[in-house]
Every structure is written in structure tokens, then in C-alpha cells.
Scaffold this motif. Sequence first.
Motif, PDB file in Angstrom:
ATOM      1  N   TYR A 147      35.329 -14.001  -6.940  1.00 17.10           N
ATOM      2  CA  TYR A 147      36.777 -14.041  -6.827  1.00 17.10           C
ATOM      3  C   TYR A 147      37.275 -12.908  -5.942  1.00 17.10           C
ATOM      4  CZ  TYR A 147      41.656 -14.182  -8.343  1.00 17.10           C
ATOM      5  OH  TYR A 147      43.006 -14.258  -8.387  1.00 17.10           O
ATOM      6  N   MET A 148      37.998 -13.264  -4.895  1.00 16.44           N
ATOM      7  CA  MET A 148      38.559 -12.322  -3.932  1.00 16.44           C
ATOM      8  C   MET A 148      37.502 -11.334  -3.432  1.00 16.44           C
ATOM      9  SD  MET A 148      42.432 -11.975  -5.503  1.00 16.44           S
ATOM     10  CE  MET A 148      42.814 -10.542  -4.559  1.00 16.44           C
ATOM     11  N   ALA A 149      36.279 -11.849  -3.245  1.00 18.92           N
ATOM     12  CA  ALA A 149      35.140 -11.095  -2.725  1.00 18.92           C
ATOM     13  C   ALA A 149      34.732  -9.927  -3.615  1.00 18.92           C
ATOM     14  CB  ALA A 149      35.398 -10.630  -1.299  1.00 18.92           C
ATOM     15  N   ASP A 150      35.109  -9.978  -4.886  1.00 17.27           N
ATOM     16  CA  ASP A 150      34.752  -8.932  -5.849  1.00 17.27           C
ATOM     17  C   ASP A 150      33.474  -9.360  -6.570  1.00 17.27           C
ATOM     18  OD1 ASP A 150      34.486  -7.164  -7.991  1.00 17.27           O
ATOM     19  OD2 ASP A 150      36.621  -7.222  -8.509  1.00 17.27           O
ATOM     20  N   ALA A 151      32.375  -8.675  -6.278  1.00 21.58           N
ATOM     21  CA  ALA A 151      31.081  -9.037  -6.854  1.00 21.58           C
ATOM     22  C   ALA A 151      31.076  -8.983  -8.378  1.00 21.58           C
ATOM     23  CB  ALA A 151      29.993  -8.130  -6.298  1.00 21.58           C
ATOM     24  N   SER A 152      31.984  -8.227  -8.973  1.00 24.19           N
ATOM     25  CA  SER A 152      32.018  -8.139 -10.438  1.00 24.19           C
ATOM     26  C   SER A 152      32.698  -9.351 -11.072  1.00 24.19           C
ATOM     27  CB  SER A 152      32.722  -6.851 -10.883  1.00 24.19           C
ATOM     28  OG  SER A 152      34.115  -6.928 -10.646  1.00 24.19           O
ATOM     29  N   ILE A 153      33.233 -10.250 -10.226  1.00 26.34           N
ATOM     30  CA  ILE A 153      33.844 -11.491 -10.725  1.00 26.34           C
ATOM     31  C   ILE A 153      33.158 -12.646 -10.010  1.00 26.34           C
ATOM     32  CG2 ILE A 153      35.999 -12.724 -11.184  1.00 26.34           C
ATOM     33  CD1 ILE A 153      37.472 -10.058 -10.650  1.00 26.34           C
ATOM     34  N   GLY A 154      31.882 -12.813 -10.325  1.00 19.96           N
ATOM     35  CA  GLY A 154      31.064 -13.797  -9.628  1.00 19.96           C
ATOM     36  C   GLY A 154      30.793 -15.074 -10.370  1.00 19.96           C
ATOM     37  N   ASP A 155      31.212 -15.160 -11.624  1.00 22.05           N
ATOM     38  CA  ASP A 155      30.981 -16.399 -12.363  1.00 22.05           C
ATOM     39  C   ASP A 155      32.167 -16.692 -13.285  1.00 22.05           C
ATOM     40  OD1 ASP A 155      30.685 -14.891 -14.787  1.00 22.05           O
ATOM     41  OD2 ASP A 155      28.531 -14.750 -14.504  1.00 22.05           O
TER      42      ASP A 155
ATOM     43  N   ALA B  42      32.467 -16.805 -16.531  1.00 20.23           N
ATOM     44  CA  ALA B  42      32.672 -15.895 -17.674  1.00 20.23           C
ATOM     45  C   ALA B  42      33.412 -14.631 -17.234  1.00 20.23           C
ATOM     46  CB  ALA B  42      31.331 -15.543 -18.322  1.00 20.23           C
ATOM     47  N   GLN B  43      33.028 -14.077 -16.101  1.00 20.10           N
ATOM     48  CA  GLN B  43      33.696 -12.881 -15.588  1.00 20.10           C
ATOM     49  C   GLN B  43      35.129 -13.204 -15.163  1.00 20.10           C
ATOM     50  OE1 GLN B  43      30.751 -12.126 -12.621  1.00 20.10           O
ATOM     51  NE2 GLN B  43      29.642 -10.625 -13.883  1.00 20.10           N
ATOM     52  N   PHE B  44      35.332 -14.381 -14.583  1.00 20.08           N
ATOM     53  CA  PHE B  44      36.678 -14.816 -14.211  1.00 20.08           C
ATOM     54  C   PHE B  44      37.559 -14.915 -15.451  1.00 20.08           C
ATOM     55  CE2 PHE B  44      39.878 -18.083 -13.492  1.00 20.08           C
ATOM     56  CZ  PHE B  44      40.387 -17.754 -12.251  1.00 20.08           C
ATOM     57  N   ARG B  45      37.031 -15.553 -16.495  1.00 21.81           N
ATOM     58  CA  ARG B  45      37.783 -15.724 -17.741  1.00 21.81           C
ATOM     59  C   ARG B  45      38.123 -14.371 -18.367  1.00 21.81           C
ATOM     60  NH1 ARG B  45      34.437 -18.984 -20.837  1.00 21.81           N
ATOM     61  NH2 ARG B  45      33.455 -17.120 -21.613  1.00 21.81           N
ATOM     62  N   ALA B  46      37.215 -13.427 -18.302  1.00 22.75           N
ATOM     63  CA  ALA B  46      37.433 -12.124 -18.931  1.00 22.75           C
ATOM     64  C   ALA B  46      38.363 -11.217 -18.121  1.00 22.75           C
ATOM     65  CB  ALA B  46      36.089 -11.423 -19.144  1.00 22.75           C
ATOM     66  N   LYS B  47      38.234 -11.238 -16.802  1.00 30.22           N
ATOM     67  CA  LYS B  47      38.960 -10.262 -15.979  1.00 30.22           C
ATOM     68  C   LYS B  47      40.215 -10.812 -15.305  1.00 30.22           C
ATOM     69  CE  LYS B  47      34.785  -7.635 -14.976  1.00 30.22           C
ATOM     70  NZ  LYS B  47      33.889  -7.140 -13.934  1.00 30.22           N
ATOM     71  N   VAL B  48      40.176 -12.037 -14.855  1.00 29.23           N
ATOM     72  CA  VAL B  48      41.273 -12.582 -14.052  1.00 29.23           C
ATOM     73  C   VAL B  48      42.249 -13.390 -14.900  1.00 29.23           C
ATOM     74  CG1 VAL B  48      41.833 -14.095 -12.110  1.00 29.23           C
ATOM     75  CG2 VAL B  48      39.814 -12.622 -11.999  1.00 29.23           C
ATOM     76  N   TRP B  49      41.735 -14.239 -15.747  1.00 29.46           N
ATOM     77  CA  TRP B  49      42.570 -15.158 -16.517  1.00 29.46           C
ATOM     78  C   TRP B  49      43.700 -14.451 -17.273  1.00 29.46           C
ATOM     79  CZ3 TRP B  49      43.263 -20.200 -16.198  1.00 29.46           C
ATOM     80  CH2 TRP B  49      43.933 -20.852 -17.240  1.00 29.46           C
ATOM     81  N   PRO B  50      43.417 -13.421 -18.065  1.00 30.18           N
ATOM     82  CA  PRO B  50      44.514 -12.800 -18.826  1.00 30.18           C
ATOM     83  C   PRO B  50      45.553 -12.108 -17.932  1.00 30.18           C
ATOM     84  CG  PRO B  50      42.380 -11.856 -19.461  1.00 30.18           C
ATOM     85  CD  PRO B  50      42.136 -12.825 -18.363  1.00 30.18           C
ATOM     86  N   ARG B  51      45.134 -11.612 -16.792  1.00 30.24           N
ATOM     87  CA  ARG B  51      46.025 -10.874 -15.903  1.00 30.24           C
ATOM     88  C   ARG B  51      46.891 -11.801 -15.046  1.00 30.24           C
ATOM     89  NH1 ARG B  51      42.507  -8.300 -11.905  1.00 30.24           N
ATOM     90  NH2 ARG B  51      42.812 -10.232 -10.765  1.00 30.24           N
TER      91      ARG B  51
ATOM     92  N   THR C  81      41.809 -19.126  -3.664  1.00 28.27           N
ATOM     93  CA  THR C  81      41.066 -18.075  -2.962  1.00 28.27           C
ATOM     94  C   THR C  81      41.670 -16.700  -3.122  1.00 28.27           C
ATOM     95  OG1 THR C  81      42.290 -18.626  -0.943  1.00 28.27           O
ATOM     96  CG2 THR C  81      40.091 -19.585  -1.194  1.00 28.27           C
ATOM     97  N   ASP C  82      42.943 -16.637  -3.535  1.00 27.14           N
ATOM     98  CA  ASP C  82      43.578 -15.331  -3.535  1.00 27.14           C
ATOM     99  C   ASP C  82      44.814 -15.334  -4.412  1.00 27.14           C
ATOM    100  OD1 ASP C  82      43.506 -12.706  -2.437  1.00 27.14           O
ATOM    101  OD2 ASP C  82      45.139 -13.213  -1.084  1.00 27.14           O
ATOM    102  N   VAL C  83      45.058 -14.212  -5.053  1.00 29.95           N
ATOM    103  CA  VAL C  83      46.321 -13.973  -5.752  1.00 29.95           C
ATOM    104  C   VAL C  83      46.784 -12.584  -5.309  1.00 29.95           C
ATOM    105  CG1 VAL C  83      47.517 -13.728  -7.944  1.00 29.95           C
ATOM    106  CG2 VAL C  83      45.656 -15.381  -7.742  1.00 29.95           C
ATOM    107  N   ASP C  84      47.923 -12.550  -4.637  1.00 30.98           N
ATOM    108  CA  ASP C  84      48.465 -11.302  -4.116  1.00 30.98           C
ATOM    109  C   ASP C  84      49.830 -11.042  -4.728  1.00 30.98           C
ATOM    110  OD1 ASP C  84      46.524 -10.330  -2.292  1.00 30.98           O
ATOM    111  OD2 ASP C  84      47.145 -11.824  -0.830  1.00 30.98           O
ATOM    112  N   ILE C  85      50.230  -9.800  -4.685  1.00 26.78           N
ATOM    113  CA  ILE C  85      51.571  -9.423  -5.121  1.00 26.78           C
ATOM    114  C   ILE C  85      52.545  -9.865  -4.034  1.00 26.78           C
ATOM    115  CG2 ILE C  85      53.099  -7.494  -5.658  1.00 26.78           C
ATOM    116  CD1 ILE C  85      50.627  -6.036  -6.753  1.00 26.78           C
ATOM    117  N   ALA C  86      53.608 -10.558  -4.439  1.00 31.61           N
ATOM    118  CA  ALA C  86      54.609 -11.015  -3.482  1.00 31.61           C
ATOM    119  C   ALA C  86      55.391  -9.819  -2.953  1.00 31.61           C
ATOM    120  CB  ALA C  86      55.549 -12.014  -4.150  1.00 31.61           C
ATOM    121  N   ASP C  87      55.708  -9.886  -1.691  1.00 38.90           N
ATOM    122  CA  ASP C  87      56.503  -8.805  -1.067  1.00 38.90           C
ATOM    123  C   ASP C  87      57.957  -8.929  -1.419  1.00 38.90           C
ATOM    124  OD1 ASP C  87      54.228  -7.846   0.152  1.00 38.90           O
ATOM    125  OD2 ASP C  87      54.566  -8.953   1.991  1.00 38.90           O
TER     126      ASP C  87
END
Length: 137
Positions: free
Chosen positions: A64-72, A74-83, A131-137
Motif C-alpha cells: 500500500y502506497m509503496a510501504d513495505a510494512s503494508i504488503g498484505d 492483514a497489514q492493510f486491515r491493521a494499519k490502514v483500515w481503521p485510519r 492506489t493512494d489516499v492523500d490529505i486534501a489540500d
Amino acid sequence: MAILSRLLIAAALASLAPAFAQAPAKATASPAVQKEFDGFIGKFRAALKANDAVAVAGLTRLPYMADASIGDAAQFRAKVWPRDFTAKNRACLQRTKPTYDRDGAKNEIYAIACGGNIFTFTKTPSGFQLTDVDIAD
């Protein structure tokens, strides 16, 4: 003399008019791309409605967003989903009309702005993906 001045001003303004009249053309998706995206966003929204983080991860380019720590998933569910996928954002993503464009690399993208974020979906060789989630300007 006054008539000559008015004619020169009119000529100058007339020469500038085309520069102001030519707004950049708005990007438009081809019918095939629109159809492909419609199928993708239908699946994506169904996964959001079901609150299914694993299904959303399956529709996301990983890592996710080229972050190797979010490669599957389970990691997506733990790190990205709640945020990024709060109940408010999920509801917004289900009802907001996506906007078509092309990015700097000429990739076809759709974007949806929700909760101060912009969710970007890019056409990849394997189809559309989040592919990406960015903060809106």
C-alpha cells in the motif's frame, strides 16, 4: 486621435481574447474505461458496505502506497483500515461521484474526496485498484 486610440485598444483586446477563451480541455474517460471503472467501483462499494477490510485490500495495490510494512491484507486491515476507512469515509465513498482525470504519468485515474482525504483509483495492467489516499489540500 480618439478614434485611433480606441481602435488600437480594441485590436489589442481582440488579440488577447483567444488566449482567455481557450480553457484546458477536461479529461474524459472512454466508454470502455468508464465501464471497467464502474465494475470496479461496484465491487469496492460492496466491500465497503459489508465492512470487509480484506476484500478492500484485494482491490488495493499492495504494498500500500509503496510501504513495505503494508504488503498484505492483514497489514492493510491493521494499519490502514481503521485510519482511512472510518464509517463516515465508507459512507462518503459509497455515495460520492468519482472524478476522472489523468495523473502526471498519464495514468487514467478516478478520485473521490471524503473526510479531508482524496482516495485515488488508478487503472493498472491488472485493472483498477485503490492506489493512494492523500490529505486534501
